[in-house]
Design a protein around this motif. Structure first.
Motif, short mmCIF file in Angstrom:
data_model
loop_
_atom_site.label_atom_id
_atom_site.label_comp_id
_atom_site.label_asym_id
_atom_site.label_seq_id
_atom_site.Cartn_x
_atom_site.Cartn_y
_atom_site.Cartn_z
N ILE A 57 -1.05 -31.44 21.38
CA ILE A 57 -2.01 -32.34 20.74
C ILE A 57 -1.48 -32.54 19.32
O ILE A 57 -1.27 -31.57 18.59
N ILE A 58 -1.23 -33.78 18.94
CA ILE A 58 -0.69 -34.08 17.62
C ILE A 58 -1.81 -34.70 16.77
O ILE A 58 -2.62 -35.46 17.28
N ASP A 59 -1.87 -34.32 15.51
CA ASP A 59 -2.91 -34.81 14.61
C ASP A 59 -2.35 -34.85 13.20
O ASP A 59 -1.37 -34.16 12.88
N GLN A 60 -2.96 -35.67 12.35
CA GLN A 60 -2.60 -35.70 10.93
C GLN A 60 -3.88 -35.46 10.15
O GLN A 60 -4.70 -36.36 10.00
N ASP A 61 -4.05 -34.25 9.66
CA ASP A 61 -5.24 -33.90 8.90
C ASP A 61 -5.16 -34.49 7.50
O ASP A 61 -4.12 -34.43 6.84
N TYR A 62 -6.26 -35.05 7.05
CA TYR A 62 -6.38 -35.55 5.68
C TYR A 62 -6.68 -34.37 4.77
O TYR A 62 -7.46 -33.49 5.12
N PHE A 63 -6.03 -34.31 3.62
CA PHE A 63 -6.36 -33.25 2.68
C PHE A 63 -6.58 -33.83 1.30
O PHE A 63 -6.08 -34.89 0.95
N ASP A 64 -7.38 -33.14 0.52
CA ASP A 64 -7.75 -33.56 -0.83
C ASP A 64 -7.80 -32.30 -1.68
O ASP A 64 -8.66 -31.44 -1.48
N ILE A 65 -6.87 -32.17 -2.61
CA ILE A 65 -6.83 -31.00 -3.49
C ILE A 65 -7.30 -31.46 -4.87
O ILE A 65 -6.66 -32.29 -5.51
N GLN A 66 -8.43 -30.92 -5.29
CA GLN A 66 -8.99 -31.31 -6.58
C GLN A 66 -8.24 -30.64 -7.72
O GLN A 66 -8.04 -29.44 -7.73
N GLY A 67 -7.81 -31.44 -8.68
CA GLY A 67 -7.18 -30.93 -9.89
C GLY A 67 -8.15 -31.01 -11.04
O GLY A 67 -9.33 -31.32 -10.86
N GLN A 68 -7.66 -30.73 -12.24
CA GLN A 68 -8.55 -30.79 -13.40
C GLN A 68 -8.92 -32.23 -13.76
O GLN A 68 -10.04 -32.49 -14.18
#
Length: 134
Positions: A57-68
């Motif tokens: 099963i192939i997937d592309q997870d969205y990520f969001d890394i909060q910076g300052q």
């Protein structure tokens, strides 16, 4: 509740249901010392460069890394595979996902090659592979 077996996971990765086919290739090291994981391979776990076709099963997870002041956003490709299909998977092995096509032959997604950057077994029978484009 019964414990699932590796046969139970076949339906999870079945290409007729939602899985895709891919070619998994072990990167060849040529020695017992595996510097990718800082472990010594055993006699049955030497990376020989073998290739095998598997369902995933192939997937592309969205990520969001909060910076300052600003966030970093992007996508992280991942693959779920049966642990029994890739028992000796390790970092730097490759996974080539075959082209995904429609019933009439139109290509939705071309063949794509990835390198394994992290291996996350669930200790039940599936392995989550964190991938990077090759």
């Amino acid at each position: 509740m019964p414990i699932e077996s590796s046969y139970d996971f076949n339906s999870y990765v079945d290409p007729q249901i939602g899985g895709v086919t891919a070619t998994f290739t072990e990167i060849q090291q040529g020695s017992l010392w595996d510097d990718r994981t800082q472990n010594i391979d055993t006699w049955f776990d030497i990376d020989l460069g073998n290739s095998t076709n598997i369902n995933i099963i192939i997937d592309q997870d969205y990520f969001d890394i909060q910076g300052q002041t600003i966030a970093v956003e992007g996508y992280q490709p991942r693959a779920m595979a049966k642990a029994s299909d890739i028992p000796y998977v390790s970092i730097n092995d490759t996974l080539t996902v075959h082209a995904i096509t429609t019933n009439n032959g139109s290509t939705l997604t071309p063949e794509t090659s990835f390198v394994v950057v992290n291996v996350q077994p669930d200790n039940v029978g599936m392995v989550n592979l964190v991938l990077a484009l090759q």
